[in-house]
Design a protein around this motif. Structure first.
Motif, PDB file in Angstrom:
ATOM      1  N   LEU A 258       0.853  -1.191   0.000  1.00 54.41           N
ATOM      2  CA  LEU A 258       0.000   0.000   0.000  1.00 54.41           C
ATOM      3  C   LEU A 258       0.888   1.240   0.000  1.00 54.41           C
ATOM      4  CD1 LEU A 258      -2.857   1.253   0.319  1.00 54.41           C
ATOM      5  CD2 LEU A 258      -2.502   1.144   2.780  1.00 54.41           C
ATOM      6  N   LEU A 259       0.674   2.142  -0.959  1.00 53.26           N
ATOM      7  CA  LEU A 259       1.452   3.382  -1.027  1.00 53.26           C
ATOM      8  C   LEU A 259       0.645   4.590  -0.534  1.00 53.26           C
ATOM      9  CD1 LEU A 259       3.128   3.022  -4.574  1.00 53.26           C
ATOM     10  CD2 LEU A 259       4.086   2.367  -2.354  1.00 53.26           C
ATOM     11  N   TYR A 260      -0.685   4.524  -0.689  1.00 52.97           N
ATOM     12  CA  TYR A 260      -1.512   5.687  -0.327  1.00 52.97           C
ATOM     13  C   TYR A 260      -2.961   5.225  -0.125  1.00 52.97           C
ATOM     14  CZ  TYR A 260      -4.383   9.865  -1.017  1.00 52.97           C
ATOM     15  OH  TYR A 260      -5.321  10.855  -0.863  1.00 52.97           O
ATOM     16  N   GLY A 261      -3.631   5.785   0.879  1.00 53.41           N
ATOM     17  CA  GLY A 261      -5.061   5.525   1.062  1.00 53.41           C
ATOM     18  C   GLY A 261      -5.322   4.140   1.621  1.00 53.41           C
ATOM     19  N   LYS A 262      -6.295   3.440   1.033  1.00 53.93           N
ATOM     20  CA  LYS A 262      -6.674   2.104   1.529  1.00 53.93           C
ATOM     21  C   LYS A 262      -6.369   1.048   0.468  1.00 53.93           C
ATOM     22  CE  LYS A 262     -11.256   3.299   0.000  1.00 53.93           C
ATOM     23  NZ  LYS A 262     -12.668   3.348   0.093  1.00 53.93           N
ATOM     24  N   GLU A 263      -6.503  -0.219   0.837  1.00 50.91           N
ATOM     25  CA  GLU A 263      -6.088  -1.303  -0.058  1.00 50.91           C
ATOM     26  C   GLU A 263      -7.185  -1.731  -1.028  1.00 50.91           C
ATOM     27  OE1 GLU A 263      -4.318  -4.557   2.004  1.00 50.91           O
ATOM     28  OE2 GLU A 263      -2.550  -3.358   2.560  1.00 50.91           O
ATOM     29  N   TYR A 264      -8.268  -1.003  -1.078  1.00 50.64           N
ATOM     30  CA  TYR A 264      -9.373  -1.395  -1.957  1.00 50.64           C
ATOM     31  C   TYR A 264     -10.176  -0.152  -2.318  1.00 50.64           C
ATOM     32  CZ  TYR A 264     -11.796  -0.811   2.460  1.00 50.64           C
ATOM     33  OH  TYR A 264     -12.267  -0.277   3.624  1.00 50.64           O
ATOM     34  N   ILE A 265     -11.020  -0.283  -3.337  1.00 50.68           N
ATOM     35  CA  ILE A 265     -12.041   0.735  -3.585  1.00 50.68           C
ATOM     36  C   ILE A 265     -13.395   0.053  -3.446  1.00 50.68           C
ATOM     37  CG2 ILE A 265     -10.652   2.228  -5.091  1.00 50.68           C
ATOM     38  CD1 ILE A 265     -12.080   0.900  -7.509  1.00 50.68           C
ATOM     39  N   CYS A 266     -14.447   0.828  -3.316  1.00 53.35           N
ATOM     40  CA  CYS A 266     -15.792   0.263  -3.195  1.00 53.35           C
ATOM     41  C   CYS A 266     -16.605   0.565  -4.450  1.00 53.35           C
ATOM     42  CB  CYS A 266     -16.516   0.850  -1.983  1.00 53.35           C
ATOM     43  SG  CYS A 266     -15.853   0.226  -0.437  1.00 53.35           S
TER      44      CYS A 266
END
Length: 456
Positions: A258-266
């Motif tokens: 993970l480089l930025y934010g979260k590990e998934y999108i919704c």
């Protein structure tokens, strides 16, 4: 005898299942790109063997009324839109015929009513995911698409069938990679850093994920790249890195960071929310995937006390769409990360009647039979190679009333139907769905029903 570079005048008489024009000359069958039935062409022979040959259009002498003149040939040459030269209504008719022909030629089913392929009102800019190679072309870092059957990169900025915002993100990433002088991968030298850029976008949420596929862990000045990228596209909520140092055509290596934010999108599908991680399978055309799954639900015609088995369950998209209509869903998937995704997706939607295991579909089916789990409906959505013989036998041993087969390859669907027919299941309904407009691919949903003898 015909040889390479000969030029002959031919009529195109048909389209192959891959959308190539078919011409017949001197007992040989020739396949020609960007040629449509009814067209007369002057054809240059590219390659010829005992029975078949390949040619190219040297000059088009007449044009089909079904030709889409507006298409950029780059989309045909790269295979991005290998059917884009055919008008959309004709594409849908072509796909319907593919399904009909395969059912007849492979499964011997000739009296099945195949309805017209369900299509899109706007059959372009639909893809929610891009996987784009990064290479050096004429001394400059470029993003684009490989020319068909080659590894020569064609620089492309507008991919025509992708959501325009995805195209914009790719161009922005390309410009930042150039600006910070990050080296593109070189296949011959096995050198360079950046191999691929993957961009996913939630159809309903607009959330964007960017994945950098690199040959090694360290990316020079990546913090600045991320800062500038997110400033330009605030809807980016996840930036991942995947490390792939192997000499392979497979895009992802095993290692994600993970480089930025979260590990998934919704995103949502049929009102159910899904978390989509970088490696997980999620249909690339959300609007038509909803029609595909809706068709599967209608075909299954489930009742509230039914039990559904979801084989090849992925992140749960089909099974969780069924869960609200039935007593229980049992899903099986071979990818551990996808199983975790499906369990989280069930929890995310407050769904408590869906149970997922990580195993091969065949083994899980056999175990469930032993445990006395009896499914009324089995839903299968296998990869292009279709089902294994052992799975088909295991699924029929569970003795469901109905099997709903979601297929992305009608040839393997038809092959599998022949075995199901021997085991007492008949195709009673089929509906092609156009998940990949402008390309030769067609998905369909088939309903198989168990033949009941009078005593049952």
């Amino acid at each position: 005898m015909m040889k390479k570079n000969d030029i002959v005048e031919v009529e195109i008489v048909d389209l192959s299942h891959e959308g190539l024009g078919v011409a017949k000359v001197d007992g040989l069958v020739f396949f020609v790109e960007n040629a449509l039935p009814g067209e007369m062409i002057s054809m240059r022979v590219l390659k010829v063997n005992k029975k078949i040959g390949y040619g190219k259009v040297e000059e088009r002498l007449t044009s089909s009324p079904e030709r889409n003149e507006a298409i950029d040939v780059a989309y045909l040459r790269s295979g991005i839109a290998d059917l884009g030269h055919l008008k959309y209504e004709a594409q849908l008719a072509f796909k319907t015929k593919q399904v009909k022909d395969s059912l007849y030629k492979i499964a011997g089913i000739k009296d099945m009513e195949v309805p017209l392929t369900l299509g899109m009102d706007q059959p372009f800019a639909y893809r929610n995911k891009a996987q784009v190679p990064v290479r050096r072309v004429h001394g400059q870092l470029e993003t684009g698409f490989f020319r068909k059957n080659s590894h020569d990169l064609m620089p492309i900025e507008d991919f025509y069938i992708q959501h325009p915002e995805i195209d914009q993100v790719i161009v922005a990433v390309r410009d930042l990679l150039r600006r910070f002088d990050l080296k593109p991968y070189d296949e011959k030298e096995k050198s360079g850093l950046i191999r691929n850029i993957i961009v996913r976008r939630g159809h309903y949420t607009g959330e964007i994920m960017v994945v950098f596929v690199t040959t090694r862990p360290k990316i020079f000045r990546i913090e600045q790249v991320i800062e500038l990228l997110v400033a330009q596209f605030p809807q980016i909520s996840s930036i991942m890195q995947n490390i792939n140092d192997r000499d392979t055509n497979v895009i992802f290596g095993p290692d994600f960071r993970l480089l930025y934010g979260k590990e998934y999108i919704c995103d949502q599908m049929l009102g159910t929310t899904f978390e989509i991680s970088a490696p997980s399978f999620y249909q690339v055309n959300t609007e038509m995937a909803e029609k595909l799954y809706q068709t599967a639900i209608e075909f299954a015609d489930v009742k509230s006390d039914d039990i559904v088995v979801d084989a090849y369950s992925g992140i749960g998209t089909i099974g969780l769409s069924f869960a609200k209509h039935v007593k229980a869903v049992y899903g099986v998937e071979v990818v551990p990360q996808a199983v975790e995704n499906s369990q989280r997706n069930a929890a995310l939607n407050g769904i408590t009647n869906a149970h997922y295991v990580c195993d091969s579909a065949e083994k899980a089916m056999a175990n469930w039979v032993k445990e006395g789990i009896k499914a009324n409906v089995i839903v299968v959505d296998p990869p292009r190679k279709g089902l294994t013989e052992s799975f088909i036998k295991a699924s029929s041993q569970m003795n469901p009333d109905k099997i709903v087969y979601v297929s992305c390859n009608v040839a393997t669907l038809a092959r599998d139907l022949t075995l199901y027919q021997e085991l007492g299941y008949q195709l009673s309904n089929i509906q092609p769905v156009d998940l990949f407009p402008q390309t030769h691919h067609v998905e369909c949903v088939g309903l198989l029903v168990k033949e009941r003898s009078d005593g049952e």
